[in-house]
Design an enzyme around this catalytic site. Structure first.
Site, PDB file in Angstrom:
ATOM      1  N   TRP A  69       0.834  -1.212   0.000  1.00 23.75           N
ATOM      2  CA  TRP A  69       0.000   0.000   0.000  1.00 23.75           C
ATOM      3  C   TRP A  69       0.864   1.255   0.000  1.00 23.75           C
ATOM      4  CZ3 TRP A  69      -1.613   3.383   4.390  1.00 23.75           C
ATOM      5  CH2 TRP A  69      -0.811   3.237   5.516  1.00 23.75           C
ATOM      6  N   ASP A  70       2.144   1.088   0.312  1.00 24.73           N
ATOM      7  CA  ASP A  70       3.108   2.178   0.239  1.00 24.73           C
ATOM      8  C   ASP A  70       2.977   2.944  -1.077  1.00 24.73           C
ATOM      9  OD1 ASP A  70       3.897   0.164   2.040  1.00 24.73           O
ATOM     10  OD2 ASP A  70       6.019   0.681   1.893  1.00 24.73           O
ATOM     11  N   GLU A 117       0.780  -1.462  13.080  1.00 25.90           N
ATOM     12  CA  GLU A 117       0.832  -2.932  13.170  1.00 25.90           C
ATOM     13  C   GLU A 117       1.179  -3.411  14.575  1.00 25.90           C
ATOM     14  OE1 GLU A 117       3.530  -3.492   9.918  1.00 25.90           O
ATOM     15  OE2 GLU A 117       1.933  -4.100   8.546  1.00 25.90           O
ATOM     16  N   LYS A 173       3.272   2.148  16.208  1.00 29.13           N
ATOM     17  CA  LYS A 173       4.413   1.962  15.309  1.00 29.13           C
ATOM     18  C   LYS A 173       4.498   3.091  14.292  1.00 29.13           C
ATOM     19  CE  LYS A 173       6.098  -1.524  11.987  1.00 29.13           C
ATOM     20  NZ  LYS A 173       5.613  -2.560  11.074  1.00 29.13           N
ATOM     21  N   GLN A 174       3.384   3.431  13.729  1.00 28.51           N
ATOM     22  CA  GLN A 174       3.372   4.460  12.701  1.00 28.51           C
ATOM     23  C   GLN A 174       1.997   5.100  12.691  1.00 28.51           C
ATOM     24  OE1 GLN A 174       3.438   1.293   9.330  1.00 28.51           O
ATOM     25  NE2 GLN A 174       2.706   3.145   8.362  1.00 28.51           N
TER      26      GLN A 174
END
Lengths: 768, 768
Positions: B357-358, B488, B600-601
């Protein structure tokens, strides 16, 4: 479901040979004696599909863990159930043709597992390629009396010819595990030796360095008469044996009796392995097959006295329950605290490790009631001995100060499992291990166990719960986040009711245990406090958790909620599932299973089963009626608990339906997986279904209760239980319950809630 | 963090050779042209540690999936980034000694990646075992102009001797992937041919049957003058080359120019592979190194015109941003709809598959602004072409009627990932893929894309959401259970705000898209309705979900909740973590990470970033202030979004801090993993940090907005963007913003909220 076996009260019988069933039969007809076990592989060569399996209790191999994506905390290596050198082999050559049921014509074939006397027998007629016909009879057992001995009698009768028959008894160390992750062989062969009439092989597991010695002796007979023969010694790198040849006339019977002694470094120094194995083989050979067998049979007779369940009027049920009891008794005898009850026992190599929460949750109730209390005590000490490793295991996951997390799966105390949602999150096992201590004490009265071993385990476990449970500022309650309950069809859930319940139970019981030891054995208490660096203030938080734990509950339905989010799921009943999509674990993707409300095995009901006295009949009924229809019973451990609970709330027909799903699970191969081995630990659940379910046996406050009912399908059933050393027989039919005492002291119990006293060697009959 | 490279505005320079850095340098100094790429492996033999890597875009291998515990739905095989035959090799022998930097003494060493002109260069002096000294210079590039050609110039000057120097240019098909799951070799070599001055090798991937042809020609020069030499032809099973030897005097320079043509069955019939490759090699050899290089350089000059970002007063930042832009442009050029932007590009083999998906979430914004619109369009068509497989993938998980779930990781449309919590549950990727269509249209105005391709993808995705979202009777709201969000570090959660938000956005946008196509192209609409078996009633449920979706929200804090249970977690700030335990993913067990509130992000903030216009400044600020301190930024995709959001709310210093974490991630090897390859897709995030963060570039309602700010640390920065075909340069310093138009039509935009019109080829300056 595969039904190819005959019904019989005491035997399992396979009539006619179908290679497609052979691997399932290899599992079903397995024999063992707690110390070693053997799948029902053929002695003679067989080139068809077969899962070779010889197992020695306590001998495992640390195989390199295989995962797709590594997570911190996974074990690098984990214990594999180990296929050990093949000691049953006897190659048979008939006038130049190798006997092999995969290549010859089979004229008749019967395989029998005699559960009463504990032996495996085969009789078959075969026609070889050149038209020669033979009749073969074999019998083998691993001795319950001489537990390091196996014995085989193998005889061949030529039907339509006279000729040469040779037997090549051997020991083969060149064996593999089918489930080896990296196609490694797990054994080195250290020594092979042979002489006329004798062979020895010594083998060593790689890495774990277990050593095992296998010695064989044998006798050759013609028409029952011992023969002097010249043996050819065959000795390869990993294989050793003798070849003997006889001239046999039509109608005569040539036979071999093979005696094996098996030693391992668990019990002997490496220097002793050979001499002891040889001694054992010689001893057996000298004692002879018939006497060996007689000693073995009488041990089985004793076991059956205490553990048998008799069912009148339903031969399939009778065979089913005996099959389960038989295998449980073969798997674990309680003589060695280093051993445990593997989920497949000695019947297959599937699943790493040998010890699951199954032991405490399912097997302990069975052994508590059917065997001397020492047997269960050994199972508890097994966990006590692993306490240091449970503390290490918890430390690996970030817990400290003596918190103990027992592994999900283990052989030696180290974790063997590597799915994060189970390994790290299915922590309710800690609850079962603590509860087993309580269960043992309430059945035996042995409170001293707490001082000696139990308290340390309880404190380690309570420390774990105390750290694992966190306080939610938002709720102003304690919560337990990110767990997997007994229902493995939900992962990483919050506030699993069962786990929260067991955790607070542990925190309460540990405080009681501390108080008991402190008053009963103050010196020992001080010693333990020092050993554990225990501070009494620790219990402040424990009690605070007990007081303020969050338990999900649905006010409208008045049922306990399996987890916080359960009612957000679409509520669908298992009966509404398309049968073509069942079992869902073979048809649905994992995320779909997780999102569904379908329950793999008792979860909230497991908690109600364990702590039943805390709940009213109405609560039990409401929760049963809510959860049972959502349960797909895709674990072999599921139907039994439902059977017990259904019986409890008077739904005998439902209890019977659930009982049927557990009792012949392996015999009828419900899930087409019996070729991998039997479901040993769930067999204890079948026993529970009868004794705790139909029999309504309970033990609250160290008192024994019975509330028997009987399914319409049965005329009568009877079981025998031991409670605080008192040995009682219970016989139930539609009209009455008879309690027969085999005890030496008066026994008090409650039948249908009323106190009953049974005098020694007397019986009492109560109308139903 | 490893800092061994020199700062320079246009080059990456390694001065002095340390074998410990070599594999990181092999990644950092990689070269590529969108069609093929090459790690910075040495041409000459190197016996030290090295990760060989030659990659051809679109060529993958389906490796057998390895897992510990299989779950239904996992892919049997998955695409691996494939190390292809080595075409750069030139063995160099100096008077009997093989040149090998692992064994000789290195007197000097410089490795340079010239990003402006797109080449890799080395200069080193070496002393061989016998004391002979040489000076070596090499330069190579894979041509941006002649995209099937690579060229190498390699020269050797003896310093203190005269003697024989031999070059052995070769092509080696005997190569492996380091990450092969089952130690398989992935290639068969089909053909090797060689003659004097020429070699050819043709290779075929196993299973996927891609075929690639590699032809080489070369020129030998002495002191720049072409030499006629006798070549020895060397031809093995999987290796083919020529060996040429020269007599070289002290101070003279022997050199070789190696020209390679690479063809693949993606672009040619198998019959053409050889002749085309040979043609390509001859063409390059004839054109010559200097002209080849000049054509390549001018292509790079064009790219830099549109994509460069200039930063004054901070050479480390300048180098960092150019490094990121350089690698993005090397990885994807938009010429082939079958290709995509692999997370490691052509710099390593880690991670299966090439598309995450990046691409849509991070790379599309970069290419939209810096490249012709066709480049992004190709990325969208890539997903359109995979729609049938996305529908198959969803069907595998139980969805139906044309519902499409794009894979988490793919090379050919099939799923490549196998962690259930990601593969099956990290479904927000579907949202990013849908949003990219909208993003493309709002930047280009190309609404026709909807009729041609976009609508089908949107309908497939909306059908998926509609089935994946369920109605909770308990809440009387729609819910989405069992997902993993962009963070995640939470798995199998319920109602991830971001995913719920993106899903309802899709359901709304698809309805708008349907309405648009229906009115703009009725015939096409009817055609599509028939093709998709679409019923307009389907949108009733879609709208009902939009109206009644549950979004977790905390009333007290007035922030969106990442998921239902977020506030039950212990609330700890990332700054309070023990630095020795960071990154937590290397120190904590997975369950502990999952139970923590550490992010995480960007997750909720990712949603706010994507749909920013829906939120007030106060909402954005509250959520940023809540989530950012809980974020550990352990994904390379994290800091950039936080940087953009921090700039948005005026926290320029925070934005700069986050920018620093992204811009030199690979150059300074923050996580000691650069040896495995670069973080190509997150490089686009660095670009976003500047253009969308400091530059404040937005595109709402097909209008362009700029709200520039500048970190104190910089004197000035400038970037260039293309919006609806209009090419604008933006220069920002402390005092002013200058907009310079390179467009042919007047360009309207909003600067600090005020409309501005820039005439063609004119500029406007706005005071800050």
């Amino acid at each position: 479901m595969k039904k190819y076996l005959k019904y019989d009260e005491w035997c399992v019988i396979e009539d006619g040979f179908d290679p497609a069933n052979h691997q399932a039969s290899e599992s079903i007809f397995s024999i063992g004696n707690g110390k070693m076990g053997q799948r029902a592989n053929f002695e003679e060569k067989y080139t068809g599909d077969s899962l070779q399996g010889s197992y020695i209790a306590g001998v495992y191999y640390p195989d390199k863990t295989r995962v797709g994506w590594w997570k911190n905390g996974y074990p690098e290596y984990f214990a594999k159930v180990l296929n050990s050198p093949n000691w049953i082999g006897i190659n048979v050559n008939i006038d130049g043709f190798e006997l092999d049921l995969n290549t010859c014509k089979i004229d008749s074939f019967t395989r029998t597992l005699n559960m009463k006397e504990g032996f495996l027998q085969r009789e078959f007629g075969a026609t070889l390629n050149d038209g020669k016909k033979v009749l073969v009879k074999t019998r083998r057992f691993v001795s319950m009396a001489d537990t390091e001995n196996g014995a085989i009698r193998y005889s061949v009768t030529p039907i339509n010819f006279s000729g040469k028959i040779s037997f090549t008894p051997y020991i083969d160390g060149d064996i593999v595990n089918e489930d080896s992750n990296y196609d490694e062989q797990f054994w080195n062969v250290l020594d092979v030796q042979a002489a006329e009439g004798f062979a020895y092989l010594e083998s060593q597991t790689k890495k774990s360095d277990f050593r095992c010695g296998f010695a064989m002796k044998y006798l050759i007979k013609l028409n029952e008469k011992p023969q002097k023969t010249n043996a050819e010694v065959v000795q390869l790198n990993k294989w050793v044996g003798n070849k003997v040849e006889l001239e046999v006339k039509e109608g005569e019977t040539a036979s071999i009796e093979k005696y094996v002694g098996v030693t391992s470094s668990l019990n002997y120094t490496t220097g002793e392995l050979k001499s002891k194995a040889e001694e054992l083989a010689s001893y057996a050979c000298h004692k002879g097959f018939d006497q060996m067998f007689e000693d073995h049979r009488s041990k089985w007779a004793e076991k059956w006295v205490h553990s048998d369940i008799k069912i009148k009027g339903d031969v399939a049920a009778q065979q089913g329950i005996r099959f389960n009891i038989f295998h449980l008794n073969q798997t674990y005898t309680g003589e060695d605290e280093r051993l445990n009850v593997g989920p497949k026992g000695f019947t297959g190599e599937k699943y790493g490790g040998t010890t699951y929460w199954d032991t405490e949750a399912y097997c302990v109730p069975f052994f508590l009631m059917t065997a001397p209390s020492e047997v269960t005590r050994q199972l508890l000490i097994y966990r006590y001995k692993h306490l240091p490793r449970a503390i290490e295991n918890a430390a690996k996951l970030g817990f400290k100060d003596g918190a103990a997390l027992y592994p999900m799966v283990t052989a030696n105390g180290e974790e063997c499992h590597n799915e994060w949602e189970i390994t790290f999150e299915e922590i309710h096992r800690n609850g079962a291990i603590a509860f087993a201590i309580h269960n043992y004490i309430r059945h035996t009265g042995d409170k001293k166990y707490l001082e000696e071993y139990g308290l340390e385990v309880l404190v380690g476990i309570s420390r774990f719960w105390s750290q694992r449970i966190t306080f939610s500022e938002a709720r102003q309650k304690y919560v337990m986040l990110g767990v997997t309950g007994p229902n493995e069809y939900e992962n990483n859930i919050n506030n699993n009711w069962y786990t929260n319940k067991m955790a607070t139970w542990c925190l309460k019981y540990t405080q009681e245990a501390l108080a008991h030891v402190k008053s009963a054995a103050p010196a020992r208490y001080d010693e333990l406090v020092a050993k554990m660096s225990f501070k009494e203030e620790e219990t402040n938080r424990w009690q605070d958790i007990v007081d303020r734990m969050h338990f999900p509950y649905n006010e409208e339905l008045k049922v306990f909620m399996q987890q916080d989010g359960f009612m957000d799921k679409e509520q669908v009943m298992a009966d509404d599932l398309d049968p073509a999509e069942r079992p869902i674990n073979q048809h649905w993707s994992w995320d779909r299973i997780l999102r569904s409300n379908f329950i793999k095995q008792a979860d909230t009901l497991q908690g109600i089963y364990v702590l039943e006295e805390e709940f009213s009949d109405e609560e039990i009924e409401r929760n049963f009626n809510f959860y049972e229809p959502r349960t797909v019973h895709e674990s072999s451990l599921s139907p039994c608990v439902h059977s017990v609970m259904a019986a409890k709330i008077g739904r005998t027909e439902k209890a019977y339906e659930m009982y049927l799903r557990t009792s012949r699970l392996d015999l009828d191969d419900y899930n087409a997986e019996v070729h991998e081995g039997l479901h040993i630990t769930s067999m204890a659940g079948t026993w529970m279904s009868i004794v705790e379910g139909f029999g309504g046996k309970r033990a609250y406050d160290e008192k024994l209760y019975l509330t028997p009912t009987i399914p319409n399908e049965w005329e009568e059933y009877a079981f025998r239980i031991t409670f605080k050393g008192k040995d009682l027989e219970v016989r139930v039919n539609a009209k009455e319950v008879e309690i027969i005492s085999h005890a030496t002291l008066p026994a008090e119990l409650f039948v249908y809630g009323k106190p009953v006293m049974v005098e020694p060697k007397k019986s009492i009959t109560i109308s139903r």
